[in-house]
Design a protein around this motif. Structure first.
Motif: not given
Ligand code: ZN
Ligand code: ZN
Length: 677
Positions: A372, A375, A377, A425, A428
């Motif tokens: 992502c 964030c 991820w 994601c 988030c």
């Molecule tokens: Zn994210």
DNA sequence: AGCACGCCGACT
DNA sequence: GTCGGCGTGCTC
């Protein structure tokens, strides 16, 4: 009737009983090389044991005893049995691995030489060498352990350039006194001609060299010399752990985290570090492991009261040298350019000083993970915690199941779990998601446009046979100063040193952290610490700049803080939770077949049988296609089996081997594997 | 892994 | 009618 139990050089689990004709009785003992009928042919095998008793079936007689004395020692025969159990390998292959090919099936008898007069190593070390306090303390402690002449193991955790090698040399010299023998294990890549020449000179007595490239004649001489006790010191790569010894007193394993110590291609799939520790136990010898980035295997044993004693060397020999610096550059992954302004500025600065720069980029191909950009991820398998690989419909039938818009899916290469590509994601709930890492080509292009005039070399290092020569050419040109920047996929190359490199840039640490392998973080940490140690010179601190979208990742944080112990604690906790080595035993059952269908069916059949017969079905993962799903015309699928300890693992592996495989499919059983691809 | 035995297709 | 393809099974 006298019965000999013989290990034949075939990939079969069992040994075979033969009648020992009275004429041969005197020369057939454990370790003897014997010839006997085997089906329609005759083979040369090794006697495991001899007994008098009644045969339970009709036995064929042995045809011949090949040599006047047993070629293998009792200790080696015990080692072969240990290898067979520890690595779930056929006994015949284990015995075979202990004998060089030229001695294995020689039709002529092999005469064991008698040890002649033994040269003594010089007592005093060469003049002009003052040990640092750290070297001196380690040496004193290890020398005391060596003098005790009992089994002991120690791990030197020493920062790069802390002078571990000098400690090893002095210990090896001490161990070779009074008829003792010493083994110095070195990673394959470090075992160069200049290294050997310098080491031999430093030892002050003849040293044998052992690696896969040594010729048959030299191998024979070294093997027989060690067997007789006349060769006192041997330096070698992985397979030197299997050599015969008469009076082994010390084994040093340098760079013990190096993965070349693990045999990952052929049975027995042994780890040289494990082997020498087992052998030292029987011989009453000392094992010294050394590393700047110890393997979790060793580090987890080096706890207070544990089986391995921890010695630290935190101080560098050249005290004036400033310590290397690791700078973490947080990126969000949104940037269009793969080189940040900060990294570019640092590169430019080094070039102005006429210094060199290495930019490390991961090899592509299996690095298509999903991250992502909002964030950071990373999509990981919920059961394996391994990064999912973004696949363009690998198998046709899988494609049918998960035909996303573009026919892509996410695949876990440990357990085979297959998922549609998420639209947003997983953390988030937003995104956007990105699907691939950076390649060397893009980095080179960017350098060309942003640093015109800089001389750039590129090295992809796929190390195929054809590329070996060009690869050496690139390393050589860079060493000779024909370029300022090397964009490459690896940090070290056999026989090359780059004293003018003062900056190592890790372009994309996220790709390395997201390799589809449970050891991804461990490898990343080791690479970063090694990079920091290698950059820099006597008068100038090395600098490592690593770009990452995950600056808070425990591995990155530990490296930035210089806290290896903290990293190891965290990683070991994860391995415990997920039952990966060294917290648990793991077997990789790799199925190889000419058609994908049969290969996959083999994996399915074995996984199903194991799960059905187990109270712990979660311990069986897969089948999953290999990261290298096809290699040299062989399809590759694997099943992973976890167990609390080696004995439980062996039970599961035995059950797996009992499952009949579709015709044309072979299975390779690798215990505690490093190669997961 | 070898190596033989086995039972079906296309050659002299 | 044989020669030979490699599927299957065994090796003390
Ligand atoms: Zn994210
Ligand atoms: Zn998984």
């Amino acid at each position: 009737m006298r019965i000999a139990e013989v290990a034949m050089p075939v990939p079969l689990e069992k040994a075979f009983d033969y009648e020992v004709p009275p004429a041969l009785a005197a020369s057939v003992a454990p370790g003897s090389r014997v010839r006997g009928p085997f089906g329609p042919r005759t083979l040369v095998g090794f006697v495991l044991s001899v007994r008098d008793g009644e045969p339970t079936r009709e036995l064929k007689p042995l045809a011949k005893a090949m040599d006047p004395e047993p070629l293998l020692t009792a200790e080696q025969m015990a080692l072969a049995r240990w290898l067979a159990v520890r690595y779930c390998a056929p006994i015949g292959e284990c015995v075979r691995s202990l004998v060089p090919p030229s001695l294995r099936s020689a039709m002529r008898p092999v005469f064991l030489p008698k040890a002649g007069p033994l040269p003594e190593p010089p007592e005093a070390p060469p003049a002009g060498f003052e040990l640092t306090a750290g070297q001196s303390a380690s040496f004193k402690r290890l020398d005391a352990l060596l003098e005790a002449r009992r089994y002991a193991a120690a791990l030197i955790h020493g920062v790069p350039a802390s002078g571990k090698t000098e400690v090893y040399l002095r210990l090896l010299r001490r161990a070779a006194r009074g008829g003792g023998q010493a083994l110095f294990l070195v990673p394959e890549i470090a075992l160069t001609k200049p290294f050997f020449a310098e080491f031999s000179a430093g030892m002050g007595l003849p040293v044998a060299l052992w690696h896969s490239g040594v010729g048959a004649k030299a191998k024979r001489e070294a093997w027989l010399g060690l067997r007789a006790g006349s060769v006192r010191v041997v330096v070698g790569a992985r397979s030197a752990a299997l050599l015969p010894f008469k009076d082994l007193r010390l084994v040093v394993v340098d760079e013990e985290q190096d993965e070349s110590y693990k045999e990952d291609d052929n049975a027995p799939y042994y780890h040289a570090r494990d082997v020498v520790m087992e052998r030292a136990k029987t011989a009453g010898a000392l094992v010294v492991l050394g590393s700047a980035t110890p393997s979790l295997e060793s580090y987890s044993l080096a706890v207070p009261g544990g089986p391995v004693e921890l010695l630290r060397m935190d101080e560098r020999v050249a005290k004036g040298t400033p310590p290397p610096v690791v700078r973490v550059l947080a990126r969000r992954g949104l940037e269009r350019d793969c080189l940040s302004p900060e990294l570019l500025a640092a590169v430019k600065e080094r070039l102005q000083l006429r210094e060199q720069v290495i930019l490390l980029v991961n090899r592509r191909g299996y690095s298509n993970f999903v991250m992502c950009q909002g964030c950071s991820w990373v999509a990981r398998c919920p059961t394996c915690a391994v990064a999912f690989v973004h696949h363009k419909g690998a198998a046709a039938d899988l494609q049918d199941l998960f035909a996303g818009p573009a026919g892509y899916s996410l695949l876990c290469h440990h357990c085979g779990k297959d998922e549609p590509v998420p639209a947003v994601c997983g953390r988030c709930g937003k995104g956007p998601l990105k699907f691939s890492g950076v390649g060397t080509q893009k980095v080179v292009e960017e350098l060309r446009s942003k640093l015109p005039g800089a001389r750039v070399l590129r090295m992809d290092g796929d190390s195929t046979a054809g590329e070996k020569a060009t690869e050496a050419g690139v390393w050589g040109a860079f060493r000779d100063g024909k370029a300022d920047i090397l964009v490459g996929t690896k940090l070290v190359a056999k026989g090359y040193h780059f004293p003018r490199v003062t900056l190592v840039g890790v372009v994309d640490a996220d790709t390395m952290l997201s390799m589809p392998d449970f050891r991804a973080a461990e490898r990343t940490v080791q690479m970063l610490v090694q990079a920091a140690g290698r950059a820099g010179r006597a008068d100038k601190a090395g600098l490592v700049i690593l770009q990452t979208a995950q600056p808070a990742h425990y591995a990155i944080q530990s490296v930035a803080r210089g806290d290896y112990a903290g990293y190891a604690r965290e990683e070991l906790g994860l391995r415990r939770d997920l039952r990966y080595p060294p917290a648990a035993s793991l077997a990789r059952l790799l199925f190889l077949g000419k058609t994908e269908k049969a290969t996959r069916a083999a994996g399915e059949a074995v996984a199903e049988a194991l799960r059905a017969g187990s109270s712990d079905p979660d311990a069986v993962l897969g089948p999953a296609p290999g990261v290298h799903s096809k290699f040299e015309d062989w399809w590759r699928w694997h099943v992973l089996v976890k167990a609390a300890d080696p004995a439980k693992l062996a039970e599961a592996v035995a059950a797996a081997k009992a499952v009949p495989l579709p015709s044309g499919v072979r299975v390779k059983v690798n215990v505690d594997p490093y190669d997961m691809f």
